[in-house]
Design a protein around this motif. Structure first.
Motif, PDB file in Angstrom:
ATOM      1  N   THR A   1       0.776  -1.245   0.000  1.00  0.00           N
ATOM      2  CA  THR A   1       0.000   0.000   0.000  1.00  0.00           C
ATOM      3  C   THR A   1       0.806   1.294   0.000  1.00  0.00           C
ATOM      4  O   THR A   1       0.281   2.330  -0.361  1.00  0.00           O
ATOM      5  N   ASP A   2       2.050   1.266   0.443  1.00  0.00           N
ATOM      6  CA  ASP A   2       2.828   2.509   0.551  1.00  0.00           C
ATOM      7  C   ASP A   2       3.548   2.764  -0.770  1.00  0.00           C
ATOM      8  O   ASP A   2       4.614   2.208  -1.040  1.00  0.00           O
ATOM      9  N   THR A   3       2.965   3.632  -1.595  1.00  0.00           N
ATOM     10  CA  THR A   3       3.515   3.848  -2.939  1.00  0.00           C
ATOM     11  C   THR A   3       4.900   4.471  -2.909  1.00  0.00           C
ATOM     12  O   THR A   3       5.708   4.228  -3.815  1.00  0.00           O
ATOM     13  N   SER A   4       5.211   5.249  -1.902  1.00  0.00           N
ATOM     14  CA  SER A   4       6.554   5.830  -1.818  1.00  0.00           C
ATOM     15  C   SER A   4       7.606   4.756  -1.577  1.00  0.00           C
ATOM     16  O   SER A   4       8.667   4.750  -2.214  1.00  0.00           O
ATOM     17  N   ILE A   5       7.310   3.831  -0.656  1.00  0.00           N
ATOM     18  CA  ILE A   5       8.241   2.726  -0.424  1.00  0.00           C
ATOM     19  C   ILE A   5       8.341   1.847  -1.668  1.00  0.00           C
ATOM     20  O   ILE A   5       9.443   1.519  -2.134  1.00  0.00           O
TER      21      ILE A   5
ATOM     22  N   GLN B   1      10.655  -4.471   2.992  1.00  0.00           N
ATOM     23  CA  GLN B   1       9.703  -4.161   4.060  1.00  0.00           C
ATOM     24  C   GLN B   1       9.675  -5.268   5.115  1.00  0.00           C
ATOM     25  O   GLN B   1       9.543  -4.983   6.316  1.00  0.00           O
TER      26      GLN B   1
END
Length: 198
Positions: free
Chosen positions: A82-86, A103
């Motif tokens: 879900t974390d597009t930056s990561i 992650q």
């Protein structure tokens, strides 16, 4: 003709679910036990997958953090999708294969569970996440289809493999969703016992 084609989708899905029920009830039960044990010990569940399997990861995490069918305290589950930056930073700076494994290395601890979903069993980034989880002494619950692919070969005797033996991705994902709901229900029953209205 369209009606017949639509009916065929429902029939194939229903037939596969019924055939899968007996084969998957034991590994689903093992997954419930493994996840409940981890949650009871203060550990968490991380989840990863691609495409429709990414949506299933998010669905699973939402059911645990929010609720499934009864009111309860939130349970720690994180969808790694879900974390597009990561995701974009890791894909750009390293490789797409490492978007989940980085992650797992950052958030995973011994005793945590990785829910790894790959309908083919061969998704490179899911395989890398499983390798990272095993290195961190996490346990893995793997959802696959077909013959389980390379993912099946990575699992240890302490892990759980929920394998839907079918070649059609849509049908595999439909059974995966039933299994996810069964696991969520099983965790709630392990926490509280019986049905909500008992």
């Amino acid at each position: 003709m369209n009606t017949q084609r639509i009916l065929a989708h429902f029939q194939e899905s229903a037939d596969l679910k019924l055939r899968s029920a007996a084969a998957l009830s034991q590994p689903i039960s093992q997954a419930i036990e493994l996840m409940f044990g981890a949650l009871s010990n203060g550990n968490k569940i991380l989840a990863c997958g691609n495409g429709g399997s990414a949506a299933d990861c998010q669905h699973f995490a939402a059911e645990l953090v929010g609720r499934f069918e009864r009111e309860r305290f939130p349970l720690p589950a994180i969808a790694l999708t879900t974390d597009t930056s990561i995701l974009t930073a890791v894909a750009n700076d390293y490789s797409y294969r490492e978007i989940f494994s980085k992650q797992v290395q950052a958030f995973g601890q011994a005793g945590d569970i990785l829910l790894a979903i790959s309908t083919s069993g061969n998704s490179g980034n899911v395989l890398a996440a499983v390798e990272a989880a095993l290195e961190r002494e996490m346990r893995v619950v793997a959802f696959t289809g077909k013959d389980g692919g390379a993912l099946a070969k990575l699992l240890t005797d302490a892990d759980v493999h929920i394998n839907v033996q079918h070649n059609r991705t849509a049908r595999i994902q439909e059974v995966h969703l039933v299994a996810i709901h069964a696991i969520c229900d099983g965790i709630d029953v392990a926490l509280f016992g019986g049905d909500e209205n008992d």
